[in-house]
Write a protein that holds these residues in place. Structure first.
Motif, PDB file in Angstrom:
ATOM      1  N   VAL A 340       0.834  -1.203   0.000  1.00 41.81           N
ATOM      2  CA  VAL A 340       0.000   0.000   0.000  1.00 41.81           C
ATOM      3  C   VAL A 340       0.872   1.258   0.000  1.00 41.81           C
ATOM      4  CG1 VAL A 340      -1.694   1.319   1.327  1.00 41.81           C
ATOM      5  CG2 VAL A 340      -1.938  -1.157   1.115  1.00 41.81           C
ATOM      6  N   LEU A 341       1.930   1.255   0.797  1.00 43.85           N
ATOM      7  CA  LEU A 341       2.857   2.382   0.843  1.00 43.85           C
ATOM      8  C   LEU A 341       3.468   2.645  -0.525  1.00 43.85           C
ATOM      9  CD1 LEU A 341       4.827   4.430   2.131  1.00 43.85           C
ATOM     10  CD2 LEU A 341       6.202   2.489   2.912  1.00 43.85           C
ATOM     11  N   ALA A 342       3.997   1.596  -1.155  1.00 46.43           N
ATOM     12  CA  ALA A 342       4.612   1.758  -2.476  1.00 46.43           C
ATOM     13  C   ALA A 342       3.589   2.217  -3.505  1.00 46.43           C
ATOM     14  CB  ALA A 342       5.250   0.443  -2.909  1.00 46.43           C
ATOM     15  N   GLY A 343       2.369   1.692  -3.408  1.00 52.05           N
ATOM     16  CA  GLY A 343       1.333   2.078  -4.354  1.00 52.05           C
ATOM     17  C   GLY A 343       0.992   3.548  -4.291  1.00 52.05           C
ATOM     18  N   TYR A 344       0.858   4.083  -3.094  1.00 51.03           N
ATOM     19  CA  TYR A 344       0.508   5.500  -2.979  1.00 51.03           C
ATOM     20  C   TYR A 344       1.664   6.409  -3.371  1.00 51.03           C
ATOM     21  CZ  TYR A 344      -4.182   4.922  -1.152  1.00 51.03           C
ATOM     22  OH  TYR A 344      -5.516   4.625  -1.027  1.00 51.03           O
ATOM     23  N   GLY A 413     -10.451  14.214   2.766  1.00 53.86           N
ATOM     24  CA  GLY A 413     -11.212  15.331   2.228  1.00 53.86           C
ATOM     25  C   GLY A 413     -10.709  16.658   2.751  1.00 53.86           C
ATOM     26  N   ALA A 414     -10.330  16.684   4.039  1.00 50.35           N
ATOM     27  CA  ALA A 414      -9.772  17.909   4.614  1.00 50.35           C
ATOM     28  C   ALA A 414      -8.446  18.267   3.954  1.00 50.35           C
ATOM     29  CB  ALA A 414      -9.582  17.735   6.123  1.00 50.35           C
ATOM     30  N   VAL A 415      -7.609  17.247   3.705  1.00 48.02           N
ATOM     31  CA  VAL A 415      -6.322  17.477   3.044  1.00 48.02           C
ATOM     32  C   VAL A 415      -6.539  18.026   1.637  1.00 48.02           C
ATOM     33  CG1 VAL A 415      -4.262  16.331   2.121  1.00 48.02           C
ATOM     34  CG2 VAL A 415      -5.116  15.742   4.410  1.00 48.02           C
ATOM     35  N   LEU A 416      -7.444  17.389   0.879  1.00 52.53           N
ATOM     36  CA  LEU A 416      -7.703  17.826  -0.490  1.00 52.53           C
ATOM     37  C   LEU A 416      -8.242  19.251  -0.509  1.00 52.53           C
ATOM     38  CD1 LEU A 416      -7.929  17.034  -3.527  1.00 52.53           C
ATOM     39  CD2 LEU A 416     -10.275  16.336  -3.036  1.00 52.53           C
ATOM     40  N   SER A 417      -9.205  19.534   0.363  1.00 53.41           N
ATOM     41  CA  SER A 417      -9.806  20.865   0.393  1.00 53.41           C
ATOM     42  C   SER A 417      -8.773  21.935   0.758  1.00 53.41           C
ATOM     43  CB  SER A 417     -10.961  20.884   1.400  1.00 53.41           C
ATOM     44  OG  SER A 417     -11.599  22.133   1.424  1.00 53.41           O
ATOM     45  N   ALA A 418      -7.901  21.614   1.726  1.00 54.88           N
ATOM     46  CA  ALA A 418      -6.884  22.575   2.142  1.00 54.88           C
ATOM     47  C   ALA A 418      -5.894  22.862   1.017  1.00 54.88           C
ATOM     48  CB  ALA A 418      -6.148  22.059   3.369  1.00 54.88           C
ATOM     49  N   ARG A 419      -5.481  21.823   0.300  1.00 55.98           N
ATOM     50  CA  ARG A 419      -4.522  22.021  -0.789  1.00 55.98           C
ATOM     51  C   ARG A 419      -5.152  22.785  -1.959  1.00 55.98           C
ATOM     52  NH1 ARG A 419      -0.046  22.870   0.012  1.00 55.98           N
ATOM     53  NH2 ARG A 419       0.555  22.276  -2.117  1.00 55.98           N
ATOM     54  N   ASP A 468      -2.669  18.721  -7.504  1.00 53.97           N
ATOM     55  CA  ASP A 468      -1.761  18.885  -6.370  1.00 53.97           C
ATOM     56  C   ASP A 468      -2.405  18.365  -5.086  1.00 53.97           C
ATOM     57  OD1 ASP A 468       0.681  20.039  -5.073  1.00 53.97           O
ATOM     58  OD2 ASP A 468      -0.813  21.314  -4.112  1.00 53.97           O
ATOM     59  N   GLY A 469      -3.708  18.631  -4.920  1.00 51.55           N
ATOM     60  CA  GLY A 469      -4.413  18.124  -3.750  1.00 51.55           C
ATOM     61  C   GLY A 469      -4.469  16.612  -3.722  1.00 51.55           C
ATOM     62  N   LEU A 470      -4.741  15.980  -4.872  1.00 49.76           N
ATOM     63  CA  LEU A 470      -4.791  14.519  -4.930  1.00 49.76           C
ATOM     64  C   LEU A 470      -3.416  13.916  -4.663  1.00 49.76           C
ATOM     65  CD1 LEU A 470      -6.608  12.077  -5.493  1.00 49.76           C
ATOM     66  CD2 LEU A 470      -5.949  12.240  -7.899  1.00 49.76           C
ATOM     67  N   SER A 471      -2.370  14.540  -5.181  1.00 48.15           N
ATOM     68  CA  SER A 471      -1.014  14.069  -4.909  1.00 48.15           C
ATOM     69  C   SER A 471      -0.700  14.149  -3.420  1.00 48.15           C
ATOM     70  CB  SER A 471      -0.009  14.908  -5.708  1.00 48.15           C
ATOM     71  OG  SER A 471       1.311  14.514  -5.420  1.00 48.15           O
ATOM     72  N   THR A 472      -1.125  15.223  -2.773  1.00 47.60           N
ATOM     73  CA  THR A 472      -0.893  15.357  -1.331  1.00 47.60           C
ATOM     74  C   THR A 472      -1.659  14.288  -0.556  1.00 47.60           C
ATOM     75  OG1 THR A 472      -0.605  17.745  -1.618  1.00 47.60           O
ATOM     76  CG2 THR A 472      -1.002  16.947   0.617  1.00 47.60           C
ATOM     77  N   VAL A 473      -2.897  14.003  -0.983  1.00 46.33           N
ATOM     78  CA  VAL A 473      -3.672  12.923  -0.365  1.00 46.33           C
ATOM     79  C   VAL A 473      -2.897  11.604  -0.443  1.00 46.33           C
ATOM     80  CG1 VAL A 473      -5.711  11.456  -0.696  1.00 46.33           C
ATOM     81  CG2 VAL A 473      -5.952  13.945  -0.662  1.00 46.33           C
ATOM     82  N   TRP A 475       0.360  11.192  -0.692  1.00 46.12           N
ATOM     83  CA  TRP A 475       1.506  11.253   0.228  1.00 46.12           C
ATOM     84  C   TRP A 475       1.074  10.993   1.672  1.00 46.12           C
ATOM     85  CZ3 TRP A 475       6.450  10.916  -0.737  1.00 46.12           C
ATOM     86  CH2 TRP A 475       6.958  11.314  -1.972  1.00 46.12           C
ATOM     87  N   VAL A 476      -0.053  11.566   2.070  1.00 46.31           N
ATOM     88  CA  VAL A 476      -0.545  11.341   3.436  1.00 46.31           C
ATOM     89  C   VAL A 476      -0.939   9.879   3.619  1.00 46.31           C
ATOM     90  CG1 VAL A 476      -2.356  11.947   5.088  1.00 46.31           C
ATOM     91  CG2 VAL A 476      -1.289  13.734   3.698  1.00 46.31           C
ATOM     92  N   ALA A 477      -1.580   9.287   2.614  1.00 42.01           N
ATOM     93  CA  ALA A 477      -1.937   7.871   2.690  1.00 42.01           C
ATOM     94  C   ALA A 477      -0.689   6.997   2.784  1.00 42.01           C
ATOM     95  CB  ALA A 477      -2.777   7.483   1.476  1.00 42.01           C
ATOM     96  N   ALA A 478       0.351   7.354   2.042  1.00 38.44           N
ATOM     97  CA  ALA A 478       1.605   6.601   2.126  1.00 38.44           C
ATOM     98  C   ALA A 478       2.209   6.693   3.523  1.00 38.44           C
ATOM     99  CB  ALA A 478       2.591   7.125   1.078  1.00 38.44           C
ATOM    100  N   ALA A 479       2.139   7.870   4.127  1.00 38.11           N
ATOM    101  CA  ALA A 479       2.655   8.027   5.488  1.00 38.11           C
ATOM    102  C   ALA A 479       1.865   7.171   6.471  1.00 38.11           C
ATOM    103  CB  ALA A 479       2.602   9.499   5.892  1.00 38.11           C
ATOM    104  N   ALA A 480       0.532   7.115   6.298  1.00 44.89           N
ATOM    105  CA  ALA A 480      -0.289   6.271   7.168  1.00 44.89           C
ATOM    106  C   ALA A 480       0.060   4.797   6.980  1.00 44.89           C
ATOM    107  CB  ALA A 480      -1.766   6.514   6.880  1.00 44.89           C
ATOM    108  N   ALA A 481       0.331   4.394   5.746  1.00 48.77           N
ATOM    109  CA  ALA A 481       0.734   3.005   5.491  1.00 48.77           C
ATOM    110  C   ALA A 481       2.083   2.700   6.136  1.00 48.77           C
ATOM    111  CB  ALA A 481       0.793   2.740   3.988  1.00 48.77           C
ATOM    112  N   ALA A 482       2.988   3.679   6.164  1.00 45.69           N
ATOM    113  CA  ALA A 482       4.272   3.486   6.843  1.00 45.69           C
ATOM    114  C   ALA A 482       4.069   3.257   8.332  1.00 45.69           C
ATOM    115  CB  ALA A 482       5.175   4.706   6.602  1.00 45.69           C
ATOM    116  N   VAL A 483       3.115   3.970   8.925  1.00 45.28           N
ATOM    117  CA  VAL A 483       2.758   3.711  10.324  1.00 45.28           C
ATOM    118  C   VAL A 483       2.262   2.276  10.476  1.00 45.28           C
ATOM    119  CG1 VAL A 483       1.174   4.339  12.186  1.00 45.28           C
ATOM    120  CG2 VAL A 483       2.250   6.129  10.806  1.00 45.28           C
ATOM    121  N   GLY A 484       1.474   1.819   9.502  1.00 45.50           N
ATOM    122  CA  GLY A 484       0.998   0.444   9.531  1.00 45.50           C
ATOM    123  C   GLY A 484       2.123  -0.569   9.512  1.00 45.50           C
TER     124      GLY A 484
END
Length: 517
Positions: A340-344, A413-419, A468-473, A475-484
């Motif tokens: 999942v990390l590599a995919g995101y 959604g918050a990440v996308l909206s903010a970006r 840019d917002g989708l790309s940031t989403v 990256w955040v998902a990849a970080a969450a997968a790293a926590v996993g």
């Protein structure tokens, strides 16, 4: 009328419960491909679209344990039938909704019904199937749920393209009637399981706390974290969570026995169950908005493209049992999160000029990783607790799956909206002909994927901001997968050895509680 033999009755029970599971699981994600059509037809705002996605899994998760407790008290078939009635009625309300608020209310009713369906489902199967056949039946039940979730985007896309967005809800009516008839004729082992108190206070506090968390995330992203609504929601969430922990730790018959979390493997599996759904399905609404809103694909085309993700989930699910036997739980779960990390990280390459093919390799990895995670995490949650608490552990793990979807969708959604907000500042929009006071409306259109409603002069700027917002989403998902990955390495036992695992943890003796089995 002659009563069917026990084997036939058991198979019909499995069919009835599995069809109900397919309905409830599919509705967690099937709505995603309908979001652009809902936004256009009902003039729904971005927060309203988020609540359309979140209302169902949020109440589904919050009421699973309470539904199990209630089914033990008043009868499993009775609660199951009540759940089917609520879910089917909620589907009808969604299909006829004249505005976004009624649609969100219908999704909430669906969520309550879904919890009442799923909570007694496994105990009903256990009553129908003795011995080793029970394991096979529960495996079929779980596989049906996984495949339904995986195929939901494709089915939803076909329905939206051919019959309109309302059909993704109205399609539940026919199987709902079938399940009601099947429940009336075939379900057994459905009577009360003894006098047990419903933890109503805990259930109410759980719903209030989770609802406040979601409201805080959505309002904070939309109006700013210092807005009165966001700040009030944060306070309510913190107070509600503190009250929930206090009540559950003191009651003699808790909805959730907090002592389970003293078991490291159980705590790890619960957190990983949450993360799996959050990073797997929490991003899906925004992938759909990218495909349909920005790239211009139809609902059916978007569903077909997301079927690559679905197919990868199915492939991973089919391979996971063999991999578990050979490599053990820890390595398989870790590998799932690594995939999942590599995919995101690959999905994060998307830009304003990217086509669907840029995201495809990453989504195949994400789907394959998710397929490696569902079954092992459920099995670990049940196997590492004392046998008398297996039902409560199963209910807890089930609750974390839809909860992860709801919170994931809100956070991403918050990440996308903010970006998008950062990429479309007032001064840039003014330079492209947007009048003062209309900037917020333009940003809402972009966040909702309604690119065809944008002024022509800002379309290219909007595409850059959304990508840019989708790309940031991603990256955040990849970080969450790293926590996993880290949590899996620290908490998941290497092999399935329940007796050894329980002995190492030696949890405190369990209090009286309600289970689902």
């Amino acid at each position: 009328m002659r009563q069917p033999d026990p084997g036939t009755l058991a198979r019909r029970t499995l069919l009835t419960v599995s069809v109900a599971s397919a309905m409830t699981t599919m509705d967690i994600t099937i709505v995603n491909v309908a979001l652009p059509a809902i936004a256009g037809d009902l003039s729904a705002t971005f927060p309203q679209l988020q609540w359309t996605v979140n209302a169902y899994p949020l109440l589904f998760a919050a009421l699973l344990l309470a539904g199990g407790s209630l089914s033990d008290r008043v009868g499993r078939r009775r609660i199951f039938v009540t759940g089917v009635l609520l879910f089917t009625g909620g589907s009808l309300l969604c299909g006829l909704a004249p505005d976004p608020l009624v649609l969100i209310a219908g999704r909430a009713v669906q969520g309550i019904g879904g919890a009442f369906i799923l909570a007694p489902a496994v105990p009903l199967l256990a009553a129908a199937y003795p011995g080793e056949r029970r394991t096979v039946a529960i495996g079929v039940f779980s596989a049906t749920a996984a495949v339904s979730a995986a195929l939901a985007p494709l089915i939803g896309g076909a329905l939206v393209a051919s019959l309109g967005w309302r059909s993704v809800f109205l399609v539940n009516l026919l199987p709902g009637v079938f399940v009601l008839l099947g429940a009336a004729r075939w379900l057994t082992g459905a009577g009360p399981q003894g006098k047990r108190r419903l933890d109503l206070v805990g259930a109410v506090l759980g719903v209030v706390s989770l609802g406040a968390v979601n409201l805080a995330v959505i309002s904070g992203a939309d109006d700013g974290w210092t807005s009165p609504v966001a700040m009030t929601a944060v306070v309510v969430a913190l107070i509600g969570l503190a009250a929930f922990v206090t009540v559950e730790s003191r009651t003699n018959d808790p909805m959730l026995d907090l002592g389970l979390f003293r078991i490291r493997a159980f705590t790890g599996a619960s957190l990983l169950s949450f993360l799996t759904r959050a990073v797997g399905f929490g991003t899906m609404p925004y992938l759909v908005l990218w495909l349909q809103g920005m790239l211009g694909y139809s609902a059916l085309q978007a569903g077909l493209q997301l079927s690559a993700l679905s197919g990868a989930i199915v492939a991973g699910s089919l391979a996971v049992a063999r991999l578990q036997r050979r490599y053990g739980n820890r390595l398989v779960v870790t590998a799932g999160f690594v995939a999942v990390l590599a995919g995101y990280l690959l999905v994060a390459r998307v830009s304003a000029d990217s086509t669907w093919w840029v995201a495809l390799p990453g989504l195949l990895l994400v789907g394959g990783g998710m397929g490696l995670l569902f079954a092992p995490l459920m099995g670990i949650s049940v196997s590492v607790v004392p046998p008398q608490q297996a039902g409560m552990a199963s209910g807890t793990a089930n609750a974390f799956f839809p909860l992860g979807t709801a919170v994931g969708a809100a956070v991403f959604g918050a990440v996308l909206s903010a970006r998008i907000g950062a990429g479309l500042p007032d001064q840039d929009l003014a330079q492209h002909g947007v009048s003062e006071g209309e900037e917020g409306g333009v940003r809402q259109l972009v966040a909702s994927g309604r690119f065809t409603d944008l002024p022509a002069d800002v379309t290219e700027l909007a595409r850059i901001a959304f990508a840019d917002g989708l790309s940031t989403v991603a990256w955040v998902a990849a970080a969450a997968a790293a926590v996993g990955v880290a949590v899996a390495l620290l908490t998941i036992p290497s092999r399935r050895s329940p007796a050894d695992t329980r002995a190492r943890h030696d949890p405190a003796p369990p209090r009286a509680h309600t289970t689902n089995q």
